[in-house]
Design a protein around this motif. Structure first.
Motif, PDB file in Angstrom:
ATOM      1  N   GLU A   1      30.642  -7.011  18.074  1.00 38.13           N
ATOM      2  CA  GLU A   1      30.907  -8.209  17.290  1.00 38.13           C
ATOM      3  C   GLU A   1      31.043  -7.905  15.800  1.00 38.13           C
ATOM      4  OE1 GLU A   1      27.823 -10.910  18.245  1.00 38.13           O
ATOM      5  OE2 GLU A   1      28.515 -11.272  20.283  1.00 38.13           O
ATOM      6  N   LEU A   2      30.644  -6.714  15.391  1.00 38.75           N
ATOM      7  CA  LEU A   2      30.753  -6.324  13.990  1.00 38.75           C
ATOM      8  C   LEU A   2      32.195  -5.909  13.711  1.00 38.75           C
ATOM      9  CD1 LEU A   2      27.510  -4.157  13.774  1.00 38.75           C
ATOM     10  CD2 LEU A   2      27.777  -6.555  13.111  1.00 38.75           C
ATOM     11  N   CYS A   3      32.811  -6.543  12.703  1.00 36.21           N
ATOM     12  CA  CYS A   3      34.231  -6.265  12.469  1.00 36.21           C
ATOM     13  C   CYS A   3      34.466  -4.820  12.040  1.00 36.21           C
ATOM     14  CB  CYS A   3      34.803  -7.246  11.447  1.00 36.21           C
ATOM     15  SG  CYS A   3      34.058  -7.231   9.812  1.00 36.21           S
ATOM     16  N   ALA A   4      33.530  -4.197  11.341  1.00 39.90           N
ATOM     17  CA  ALA A   4      33.696  -2.793  10.951  1.00 39.90           C
ATOM     18  C   ALA A   4      33.697  -1.882  12.183  1.00 39.90           C
ATOM     19  CB  ALA A   4      32.597  -2.376   9.983  1.00 39.90           C
ATOM     20  N   PHE A   5      32.851  -2.185  13.156  1.00 43.01           N
ATOM     21  CA  PHE A   5      32.812  -1.401  14.392  1.00 43.01           C
ATOM     22  C   PHE A   5      34.104  -1.578  15.179  1.00 43.01           C
ATOM     23  CE2 PHE A   5      31.905  -1.006  18.936  1.00 43.01           C
ATOM     24  CZ  PHE A   5      31.301   0.242  18.985  1.00 43.01           C
ATOM     25  N   ARG A   6      34.556  -2.821  15.334  1.00 36.80           N
ATOM     26  CA  ARG A   6      35.782  -3.074  16.079  1.00 36.80           C
ATOM     27  C   ARG A   6      36.971  -2.363  15.442  1.00 36.80           C
ATOM     28  NH1 ARG A   6      34.332  -8.414  15.514  1.00 36.80           N
ATOM     29  NH2 ARG A   6      36.321  -8.885  14.491  1.00 36.80           N
ATOM     30  N   ALA A   7      37.025  -2.393  14.109  1.00 35.39           N
ATOM     31  CA  ALA A   7      38.124  -1.740  13.418  1.00 35.39           C
ATOM     32  C   ALA A   7      38.090  -0.233  13.638  1.00 35.39           C
ATOM     33  CB  ALA A   7      38.064  -2.064  11.923  1.00 35.39           C
ATOM     34  N   THR A   8      36.920   0.343  13.617  1.00 38.25           N
ATOM     35  CA  THR A   8      36.783   1.790  13.810  1.00 38.25           C
ATOM     36  C   THR A   8      37.180   2.202  15.219  1.00 38.25           C
ATOM     37  OG1 THR A   8      34.996   1.817  12.182  1.00 38.25           O
ATOM     38  CG2 THR A   8      35.187   3.734  13.626  1.00 38.25           C
ATOM     39  N   ILE A   9      36.744   1.442  16.202  1.00 38.45           N
ATOM     40  CA  ILE A   9      37.137   1.727  17.586  1.00 38.45           C
ATOM     41  C   ILE A   9      38.659   1.631  17.721  1.00 38.45           C
ATOM     42  CG2 ILE A   9      37.036   0.885  19.959  1.00 38.45           C
ATOM     43  CD1 ILE A   9      34.527   2.375  19.163  1.00 38.45           C
ATOM     44  N   ALA A  10      39.254   0.638  17.093  1.00 41.16           N
ATOM     45  CA  ALA A  10      40.710   0.479  17.157  1.00 41.16           C
ATOM     46  C   ALA A  10      41.421   1.680  16.536  1.00 41.16           C
ATOM     47  CB  ALA A  10      41.125  -0.811  16.455  1.00 41.16           C
ATOM     48  N   LEU A  11      40.894   2.179  15.422  1.00 40.77           N
ATOM     49  CA  LEU A  11      41.484   3.355  14.780  1.00 40.77           C
ATOM     50  C   LEU A  11      41.393   4.586  15.678  1.00 40.77           C
ATOM     51  CD1 LEU A  11      40.206   2.944  11.096  1.00 40.77           C
ATOM     52  CD2 LEU A  11      42.580   2.801  11.871  1.00 40.77           C
ATOM     53  N   LEU A  12      40.253   4.750  16.331  1.00 37.91           N
ATOM     54  CA  LEU A  12      40.089   5.893  17.234  1.00 37.91           C
ATOM     55  C   LEU A  12      41.095   5.838  18.373  1.00 37.91           C
ATOM     56  CD1 LEU A  12      36.175   6.039  17.438  1.00 37.91           C
ATOM     57  CD2 LEU A  12      37.660   7.745  16.392  1.00 37.91           C
TER      58      LEU A  12
ATOM     59  N   GLU B   1      37.983   2.951   3.002  1.00 38.67           N
ATOM     60  CA  GLU B   1      39.265   2.279   2.733  1.00 38.67           C
ATOM     61  C   GLU B   1      40.111   2.178   4.005  1.00 38.67           C
ATOM     62  OE1 GLU B   1      37.953   4.677   0.870  1.00 38.67           O
ATOM     63  OE2 GLU B   1      37.358   3.386  -0.813  1.00 38.67           O
ATOM     64  N   GLN B   2      40.102   3.221   4.834  1.00 36.97           N
ATOM     65  CA  GLN B   2      40.868   3.171   6.081  1.00 36.97           C
ATOM     66  C   GLN B   2      40.323   2.085   7.013  1.00 36.97           C
ATOM     67  OE1 GLN B   2      40.331   7.385   7.030  1.00 36.97           O
ATOM     68  NE2 GLN B   2      42.562   7.721   6.901  1.00 36.97           N
ATOM     69  N   ILE B   3      39.013   2.005   7.090  1.00 36.95           N
ATOM     70  CA  ILE B   3      38.405   0.966   7.932  1.00 36.95           C
ATOM     71  C   ILE B   3      38.672  -0.408   7.339  1.00 36.95           C
ATOM     72  CG2 ILE B   3      36.231   0.085   8.859  1.00 36.95           C
ATOM     73  CD1 ILE B   3      35.224   2.988   8.898  1.00 36.95           C
TER      74      ILE B   3
END
Length: 588
Positions: free
Chosen positions: A461-472, A520-522
């Motif tokens: 539910e944390l937007c920083a975590f979701r964004a990181t998973i999406a980048l991976l 910045e990427q996240i």
């Protein structure tokens, strides 16, 4: 902007004079209740799901009630419980609690204080606290292995039973001594009541726990205590004079209630307990060895009352330290930039931010851009109608900036899930047609849940975590996710049998998923994920740095939300377990 459930609040008062003294001096038998009520109302921000109070009278004769408790649920619980107060309930010891659930469990049975009854006054125990224990499974197993059978599986009830068991042993120790001295009948009872050593009880109870806590309690014989966890994760403050001893979760509460100066009040130190004996004598005891100080920084950013002298200055510094990245985000064009904030907890950081620009010689333009109008009404059942209503919770001041020419800088204290940004804030701000929206967070990216008493979201539910998973996934790095999953699963299995050991080599393996990317990427990925369809204005996120956080809040180094550096083994185990749970849900 995004409501998080606060941790609980505690309030305690010990009257050191006879009750008649307060009635003569202050004109009312209810002086103690009035002060407790004020302390609880001043901490209402810390708990709106329920409230409770307890009192103990030291002068009641056998056959009459001497220990009272009232509890209620709901946002009006404080008013409800004090409406039941009557003169019979007046005593020398007062305790209050405000509850916010951090476990999802609700109902009156989970509202503090918790009461354990016994025919011996000294064995009666009333307990409340601001806490979340990370190893409650192990404590439960410890209790049941001794033959006990707690009625309810929650850290509150289990703690009550464990501490009550230790209190029973303390009373039995004193009973044996009294018998050895030749005492009989009520002389034994008097001896026990006057010689209870809460230090023994607390040390043999709290040694079993891993977590963040401030635990408060009263006994039927008149002992009062407050104990803080060894890492200093959760806060507690106290005040003593010749009339009272008082304890609260926040310093301004004591200042306002008793008309005190900041320096009149002391902070309970990590692993320390304030104990008030039956005779009114008070002292400090080191119950558990102090560990590395990890006082929660999120307390300072978001949860605590901003009226505290130090917190006010810290929040201003958090805002001031963001001037340079903001300046970069608007291309140095302060002349065409409007500054504002999302109500209300970010207001002080906003003052710090604008003061910082002024000190650098800039003439900043400030406006009240965002207004919060209504609360979402849950009786609207249709999802499309519900989402439409949620999008209109906030409104804007039309004409507050020059369309297509002015940048808009909005500061908030934290960005957690990002749901409100996506569903409401960004949409409504786009109506002003800013040249660019710079969304600023006075805290760093929140990457990890809390396990010490704040109801933070699950990992996904944390937007920083979701964004990181999406980048991976975008970069074909799914193997890293799989590797972290394996390490987390192995670590949890190894940890389950060792949580009573405070010094542990457990490692937070979840931190590895963030390592390939810069902040910045996240940030850019978060913007991409939160940007509503059809929005015109470009968006840039600016987060506080970890270095800036510690510079602004130097005495509150607990930063696990942002860095993953959990201070206790239990916290590390739970974050690894959270990642395992996330991957398992994704597979199902």
């Amino acid at each position: 902007m995004e409501e998080l459930k606060h941790e609980c609040g505690v309030a305690m008062i010990r009257l050191l004079k006879p009750l008649e003294y307060y009635e003569r001096k202050y004109g009312t038998w209810a002086w103690g209740f009035n002060k407790l009520y004020l302390m609880m109302e001043k901490q209402h921000n810390r708990g709106q799901e329920g409230a409770g109070l307890a009192t103990v009278s030291l002068t009641t004769a056998p056959g009459s009630e001497y220990m009272f408790r009232e509890k209620a649920e709901g946002k009006d619980a404080i008013t409800e419980i004090f409406a039941r107060v009557n003169r019979e309930m007046a005593g020398e010891l007062y305790m209050g609690h405000l509850r916010y659930s951090t476990t999802g469990k609700s109902g009156l049975q989970y509202v503090h204080p918790f009461l354990r009854r016994n025919n011996w006054r000294a064995k009666n125990l009333c307990l409340c606290g601001n806490f979340n224990m990370t190893n409650i499974d192990e404590v439960f197993s410890f209790l049941t292995s001794q033959g006990q059978s707690p009625r309810i599986y929650s850290d509150s009830y289990i703690t009550l039973e464990l501490m009550g068991h230790r209190l029973d042993r303390e009373v039995e120790r004193l009973y044996a001594i009294a018998k050895q001295q030749g005492l009989q009948g009520t002389d034994i009872t008097d001896y026990i009541d006057n010689h209870v050593e809460m230090t023994n009880v607390l040390r043999t109870t709290m040694e079993h726990y891993d977590g963040g806590y401030v635990m408060c309690g009263l006994t039927g014989s008149g002992e009062m205590f407050a104990v803080r966890d060894p890492w200093g994760i959760r806060p507690a403050f106290y005040y003593r004079d010749d009339e009272i001893v008082a304890v609260a979760s926040e310093r301004p509460v004591l200042q306002t209630t008793f008309d005190l100066q900041t320096d009149d009040i002391c902070e309970l130190q990590p692993g320390e307990s304030l104990i008030v004996r039956r005779n009114g004598e008070s002292h400090l005891e080191q119950i558990m060895p102090a560990q590395k100080l990890s006082a929660c920084s999120f307390e300072r950013i978001y949860f605590s009352r901003g009226s505290d002298r130090d917190i006010y200055q810290e929040r201003k510094r958090l805002g001031e330290q963001l001037t340079q990245p903001i300046l970069k985000a608007v291309g140095g064009d302060i002349a065409h930039t409007v500054f504002s904030y999302i109500p209300n907890t970010a207001e002080v950081a906003y003052y710090g931010m604008t003061d910082g620009f002024r000190r650098q010689g800039y003439n900043v333009r400030t406006e009240k851009v965002v207004w919060k109008d209504i609360k979402l009404r849950t009786f609207i059942a249709d999802n499309s109608e519900r989402n439409d209503l949620a999008a209109h919770v906030y409104d804007v001041s039309y004409g507050s900036l020059e369309p297509y020419e002015d940048h808009l800088v909005i500061i908030d204290d934290s960005i957690v899930r990002g749901t409100t940004l996506r569903e409401s804030i960004f949409k409504i701000l786009d109506r002003l047609h800013p040249k660019k929206i710079v969304m600023v967070s006075s805290s760093p990216q929140i990457r990890y849940p809390d396990f010490y008493g704040i109801d933070m979201a699950r990992l996904e539910e944390l937007c920083a975590f979701r964004a990181t998973i999406a980048l991976l996934k975008e970069r074909g790095m799914q193997q890293l996710i799989a590797d972290v999953y394996k390490k987390c699963k192995k670590s949890v299995a190894e940890a389950n049998s060792s949580l009573f050991t405070i010094h542990s080599s457990l490692e937070n393996h979840v931190r590895a998923i963030y390592a390939p990317f810069t902040v910045e990427q996240i940030n850019r990925k978060i913007v991409e994920m939160l940007r509503p369809e059809g929005m015109q204005a470009p968006i840039e996120l600016v987060f506080q740095s970890i270095e800036g956080l510690h510079k602004a809040c130097p005495n509150h180094s607990g930063d696990w939300y942002f860095t993953g550096h959990y201070p206790t083994p239990g916290g590390v185990r739970l974050v690894n377990q959270a990642f395992v749970n996330y991957v398992d849900r994704e597979k199902s």
